[in-house]
Write a protein that holds these residues in place. Structure first.
Motif, PDB file in Angstrom:
ATOM      1  N   LEU A  58     -78.691 -79.585  40.668  1.00 55.58           N
ATOM      2  CA  LEU A  58     -79.441 -78.575  41.421  1.00 55.58           C
ATOM      3  C   LEU A  58     -78.575 -77.389  41.818  1.00 55.58           C
ATOM      4  CD1 LEU A  58     -81.600 -80.908  43.728  1.00 55.58           C
ATOM      5  CD2 LEU A  58     -82.327 -79.668  41.681  1.00 55.58           C
TER       6      LEU A  58
ATOM      7  N   ASP B 281     -78.076 -75.210  38.834  1.00 54.10           N
ATOM      8  CA  ASP B 281     -79.358 -74.559  38.498  1.00 54.10           C
ATOM      9  C   ASP B 281     -79.626 -73.374  39.414  1.00 54.10           C
ATOM     10  OD1 ASP B 281     -79.746 -76.360  36.480  1.00 54.10           O
ATOM     11  OD2 ASP B 281     -81.120 -77.657  37.614  1.00 54.10           O
ATOM     12  N   ALA B 282     -79.294 -73.537  40.695  1.00 52.71           N
ATOM     13  CA  ALA B 282     -79.511 -72.456  41.657  1.00 52.71           C
ATOM     14  C   ALA B 282     -78.659 -71.228  41.313  1.00 52.71           C
ATOM     15  CB  ALA B 282     -79.198 -72.944  43.070  1.00 52.71           C
TER      16      ALA B 282
END
Length: 387
Positions: free
Chosen positions: A172, A175-176
């Motif tokens: 995550l 991805d951010a």
């Protein structure tokens, strides 16, 4: 009378008589003489025989030891020869890497960004949790969108937020960053696992990466809670552009902290001498710049450069023993208002501002705009500055 003649006759023999007996004196003499002859025989023949056998055994042992020593010498000689070969290979590889780096610098492929010569590359060190800090910089001193590309083409200045990847690559957090990068296109991703205790490694990888990616005169590292005036940065570097090996920053020599648990603890404190000693001169970690040759040096020798706990100490240690000019420029470490404000009013505009007490601007997300308004050189200053 018959009884008289049938009686048994007896004979009396006396030692020492003339009837053929041996006297006790002669028996004793005979024993003593026999003992003496036995001792003489053993000393002359028996002991000598034993000594001869012992000498033969000793010679055999000495021969075995001599053979073992020769074998040991042969092994040590082979080990020494192997060590020499390895050292020679290491030197050859290092030499080839240096030549390769120089060749790459001299001949840049036209299909990459390196066919263009840049003035400086500025890497803003950031973390996954610093999204608001990055936004505060984008809203103040860092050009965005088309202006960022224009800065590269017209001024030869490249600015990127620098970050590696998380321990679970592709998670995550990564991805951010990918989403944020698609929006702003202002990131440089490193092959590095992010972590506070890995800043020395991140700094080393950063300089190796940008030196290979962009051919520039200078490479800058700055933290994401520092205010920058790009025009003043350019003017500062311009004065040192003709120097081959230059290291620019606010030079300091702080104490070596041996006590565990304190901020900036130095686990390898014993290398710096007695308790209470200070570090060698090095630039403070909030911002510093190095010339192309030094960035290339880091890139070529990255596998053998030692990394200390604090990244600014690590960088300074890499240049110990090199013919490097240390430039102590205090315009790179102004305090936030009122310090930088007074200097701006006096015509001594600061190149960088932060708070020493916080190792950056205290509460930078909330205060970056205020510092920019009071201490900034103006948004158009960079476009009117000639390099």
């Amino acid at each position: 009378m018959g009884f008289k003649y049938g009686a048994k006759q007896t004979h009396n023999y006396k030692l020492g008589s003339s009837s053929g007996g041996v006297s006790a004196r002669w028996v004793a003499v005979f024993c003593i003489v026999s003992f003496c002859f036995g001792v003489i025989f053993i000393n002359r023949f028996g002991i000598n025989s034993i000594h001869i056998k012992l000498d033969e055994k000793q010679k055999q042992v000495d021969h075995v030891i001599e053979c073992d020593n020769e074998d040991s010498k042969d092994i040590l000689s082979q080990v020494s020869h192997t060590h020499d070969v390895i050292m020679t290979l290491d030197k050859t590889i290092s030499s080839l890497e240096t030549e390769l780096a120089s060749a790459r610098s001299a001949k840049r492929p036209e299909s990459s960004n390196q066919h263009q010569k840049y003035f400086f590359v500025m890497g803003i060190m950031t973390a996954f949790s610093s999204r608001k800090r990055r936004e505060s910089i984008r809203e103040t001193w860092m050009p965005q969108g088309k202006d960022l590309l224009r800065l590269e083409k017209e001024k030869g200045i490249i600015i990127r937020f620098v970050i590696g990847h998380s321990a679970t690559s592709g998670g995550l957090l990564d991805d951010a960053i990918d989403i944020e990068d698609k929006q702003h296109q202002d990131f440089l991703r490193l092959n590095h696992v992010e972590g506070y205790h890995e800043l020395s490694s991140k700094t080393q990888i950063y300089f190796s990466t940008v030196a290979a990616k962009w051919d520039a005169d200078f490479y800058i590292k700055v933290d994401d809670d520092v205010h920058i005036n790009l025009g003043m940065i350019g003017s500062t570097l311009l004065r040192h552009r003709s120097k081959p090996r230059v290291y620019i920053g606010c030079m300091k020599s702080g104490p070596v902290l041996a006590q565990k648990g304190v901020k900036y603890h130095e686990p390898e404190y014993w290398k710096f001498g007695e308790d209470g000693n200070k570090y060698f001169r090095h630039a403070t970690g909030q911002i510093y710049a190095i010339s192309k040759d030094l960035a290339t040096f880091i890139s070529v020798n990255r596998n053998i450069l030692h990394k200390y706990a604090n990244e600014d100490v690590s960088l300074g240690s890499w240049f110990i023993g090199l013919d490097v000019e240390h430039v102590d420029d205090r315009s790179l470490c102004c305090q936030t208002p009122p310090d930088c404000e007074w200097k701006a009013q006096a015509g001594n505009m600061c190149a960088a501002s932060f708070d020493w007490s916080c190792s950056g601007i205290c509460k930078s997300v909330e205060r970056m705009k205020d510092v920019h308004q009071v201490c900034g050189e103006g948004d158009d200053a960079i476009w009117h500055t000639s390099f």
